[in-house]
Motif scaffolding. Structure first.
Motif, mmCIF file in Angstrom:
data_model
loop_
_atom_site.group_PDB
_atom_site.id
_atom_site.type_symbol
_atom_site.label_atom_id
_atom_site.label_comp_id
_atom_site.label_asym_id
_atom_site.label_seq_id
_atom_site.Cartn_x
_atom_site.Cartn_y
_atom_site.Cartn_z
ATOM 1 N N UNK A 39 0.843 -1.195 0.000
ATOM 2 C CA UNK A 39 0.000 0.000 0.000
ATOM 3 C C UNK A 39 0.875 1.241 0.000
ATOM 4 N N UNK A 40 0.298 2.341 -0.470
ATOM 5 C CA UNK A 40 0.991 3.630 -0.559
ATOM 6 C C UNK A 40 0.455 4.549 0.532
ATOM 7 N N UNK A 41 1.371 5.131 1.307
ATOM 8 C CA UNK A 41 0.975 6.087 2.337
ATOM 9 C C UNK A 41 2.189 6.925 2.698
ATOM 10 N N UNK A 42 1.947 8.189 3.014
ATOM 11 C CA UNK A 42 3.041 9.036 3.493
ATOM 12 C C UNK A 42 3.267 8.764 4.976
ATOM 13 N N UNK A 43 4.534 8.611 5.340
ATOM 14 C CA UNK A 43 4.884 8.344 6.732
ATOM 15 C C UNK A 43 5.804 9.459 7.221
ATOM 16 N N UNK A 44 5.428 10.105 8.305
ATOM 17 C CA UNK A 44 6.210 11.189 8.900
ATOM 18 C C UNK A 44 6.667 10.766 10.298
ATOM 19 N N UNK A 45 7.928 11.049 10.568
ATOM 20 C CA UNK A 45 8.457 10.847 11.911
ATOM 21 C C UNK A 45 8.618 12.211 12.581
ATOM 22 N N UNK A 46 8.255 12.271 13.851
ATOM 23 C CA UNK A 46 8.369 13.514 14.622
ATOM 24 C C UNK A 46 9.245 13.272 15.842
ATOM 25 N N UNK A 47 10.105 14.243 16.140
ATOM 26 C CA UNK A 47 10.952 14.173 17.327
ATOM 27 C C UNK A 47 10.221 14.818 18.503
ATOM 28 N N UNK A 48 10.100 14.069 19.598
ATOM 29 C CA UNK A 48 9.446 14.604 20.793
ATOM 30 C C UNK A 48 10.464 14.924 21.887
ATOM 31 N N UNK A 49 11.736 15.013 21.519
ATOM 32 C CA UNK A 49 12.767 15.355 22.501
ATOM 33 C C UNK A 49 12.600 16.791 22.981
ATOM 34 N N UNK A 50 13.054 17.042 24.192
ATOM 35 C CA UNK A 50 13.001 18.384 24.755
ATOM 36 C C UNK A 50 14.015 19.269 24.040
ATOM 37 N N UNK A 51 13.565 20.399 23.541
ATOM 38 C CA UNK A 51 14.438 21.354 22.857
ATOM 39 C C UNK A 51 14.918 22.375 23.886
ATOM 40 N N UNK A 52 16.142 22.187 24.350
ATOM 41 C CA UNK A 52 16.670 22.987 25.457
ATOM 42 C C UNK A 52 17.454 24.202 24.966
ATOM 43 N N UNK A 53 17.602 25.167 25.869
ATOM 44 C CA UNK A 53 18.494 26.299 25.610
ATOM 45 C C UNK A 53 18.080 27.191 24.463
ATOM 46 N N UNK A 54 16.798 27.307 24.203
ATOM 47 C CA UNK A 54 16.337 28.193 23.132
ATOM 48 C C UNK A 54 16.334 29.626 23.653
ATOM 49 N N UNK A 55 16.939 30.533 22.914
ATOM 50 C CA UNK A 55 17.107 31.910 23.372
ATOM 51 C C UNK A 55 15.990 32.810 22.839
ATOM 52 N N UNK A 56 15.611 33.785 23.651
ATOM 53 C CA UNK A 56 14.685 34.816 23.204
ATOM 54 C C UNK A 56 15.222 36.171 23.661
ATOM 55 N N UNK A 57 14.813 37.213 22.981
ATOM 56 C CA UNK A 57 15.260 38.558 23.336
ATOM 57 C C UNK A 57 14.510 39.594 22.523
ATOM 58 N N UNK A 58 14.600 40.845 22.955
ATOM 59 C CA UNK A 58 13.922 41.936 22.263
ATOM 60 C C UNK A 58 14.872 42.563 21.250
ATOM 61 N N UNK A 59 14.609 42.435 19.964
ATOM 62 C CA UNK A 59 15.490 43.051 18.968
ATOM 63 C C UNK A 59 15.512 44.573 19.070
ATOM 64 N N UNK A 60 14.402 45.165 19.491
ATOM 65 C CA UNK A 60 14.299 46.610 19.700
ATOM 66 C C UNK A 60 13.745 46.867 21.106
ATOM 67 N N UNK A 61 14.126 48.003 21.738
ATOM 68 C CA UNK A 61 13.583 48.310 23.067
ATOM 69 C C UNK A 61 12.060 48.415 23.037
ATOM 70 N N UNK A 62 11.434 48.013 24.122
ATOM 71 C CA UNK A 62 9.984 48.088 24.259
ATOM 72 C C UNK A 62 9.644 49.275 25.162
#
Length: 338
Positions: free
Chosen positions: A91-114
């Motif tokens: 049979x034909x079917x699309x199969x997708x794998x997804x990573x459920x690992x914790x994505x650590x150390x993602x940085x955020x910041x304000x590009x311009x002052x608020x």
């Protein structure tokens, strides 16, 4: 389908994702000119989820484990294709794998002052930055809302959208907190908790689970920070009169060690008090009801009688010791008699 066409087709016996590199959230198994052999093996590793998609719709979702693909293990796909109970063909079917690992150390910041309204400084411009972590929790929703039918979808592709979400939430949270800037440093954990709570519904909408959120720093533009530093310095000085007395008292031991001993202390004290008076008058500004009368001129520093009187006054106030007083007095009298 002719026998020749059937023989030319390639069949998949094992479906798995080795996850050779970090940073990929979704990966589509290459299915061009391939069909999945009935009874093939599907291996889903820990921190992975496999999703079968039929004609753009999510059919079956498999968590970690090893599966033999039959009409019993893929019931939704079986129903969509209207297979008979004992239908056993590729049979034909699309199969997708997804990573459920914790994505650590993602940085955020304000590009311009608020720009925010502050109770102490009026309108201020703030910058902030920090870290957060998340993981993919609902692959069905993530496929529908974010990744779609792409061959792969990476963490970096998602980051820009998440950063914009964080900054927008931070602006609303800080603006509605009514916390003065000077109190924000002591309440960073509280602010982070409020921001995390505000962002949870949006993360869930995308099939993500926000794990941790931290505010590491909130700062002002350099020019405003300098103004605050000046204000802090003035607060540390406090009463200028007491500050002058403190400075004079600290200078006594050093003056006794220098040439002339305490002979010049009287003139220095008069100058210090006068400078302190000038600074206090300047700070009072227009609040003074009338001009301060001019202070009488200090006696000449070389007048022995005036110097002795000043030394005696210092002794009475406890600003010099009896030994220092006797030494300075003897020196003045020696010069007077000589």
């Amino acid at each position: 389908m002719s026998l020749g066409s059937f023989i030319k087709k390639q069949f998949i016996d094992v479906l798995q994702w080795n996850e050779d590199s970090d940073g990929t959230l979704a990966w589509r198994y290459p299915m061009e000119d391939f069909e999945i052999q009935y009874g093939a093996s599907l291996t889903v590793r820990d921190s992975q989820v496999a999703v079968f998609v039929n004609e753009g719709k999510v059919a079956d979702v498999f968590g970690p484990g090893r599966y033999t693909l039959t009409t019993q293990t893929i019931p939704v796909l079986t129903n969509l294709k209207n297979w008979d109970k004992f239908f056993e063909s590729p049979f034909k079917s699309d199969v997708y794998f997804f990573s459920t690992r914790l994505q650590l150390g993602r940085k955020w910041g304000t590009p311009q002052p608020i720009t925010l309204r502050d109770t102490d400084f009026g309108m201020v411009r703030l910058r902030a930055f920090g870290m957060y972590s998340y993981k993919l929790a609902d692959p069905r929703r993530f496929f529908t809302e974010i990744s779609g039918t792409r061959a792969s979808y990476t963490v970096d592709e998602l980051e820009q959208q998440l950063r914009n979400l964080v900054v927008a939430t931070m602006s609303a949270t800080l603006g509605g907190s009514e916390l003065p800037f000077l109190d924000m440093a002591a309440n960073q954990i509280l602010l982070a908790d409020k921001m995390r709570a505000a962002m949870l519904p949006t993360f869930e909408r995308y099939g993500l689970a926000l794990d941790n959120f931290a505010v590491e720093n909130i700062s002002l533009p350099e020019e405003l920070q300098k103004a605050i530093d000046t204000r802090i310095s003035m607060g540390m000085v406090g009463d200028l009169g007491k500050y002058t007395q403190y400075q004079v008292a600290n200078s006594m031991p050093l003056a006794a060690q220098n040439e002339g001993g305490l002979a010049g202390v009287g003139a220095g004290l008069a100058a210090g008090v006068g400078m302190g008076q000038v600074m206090m008058d300047a700070l009072r500004g227009s609040q003074a009801p009338a001009a301060v009368p001019a202070q009488p001129a200090a006696p000449a520093a070389d007048d022995p009688e005036a110097r002795l009187a000043k030394l005696k006054a210092l002794l009475d106030k406890g600003l010099v010791t009896q030994a220092d007083y006797d030494s300075a007095k003897a020196e003045i009298l020696k010069k007077l008699i000589g």
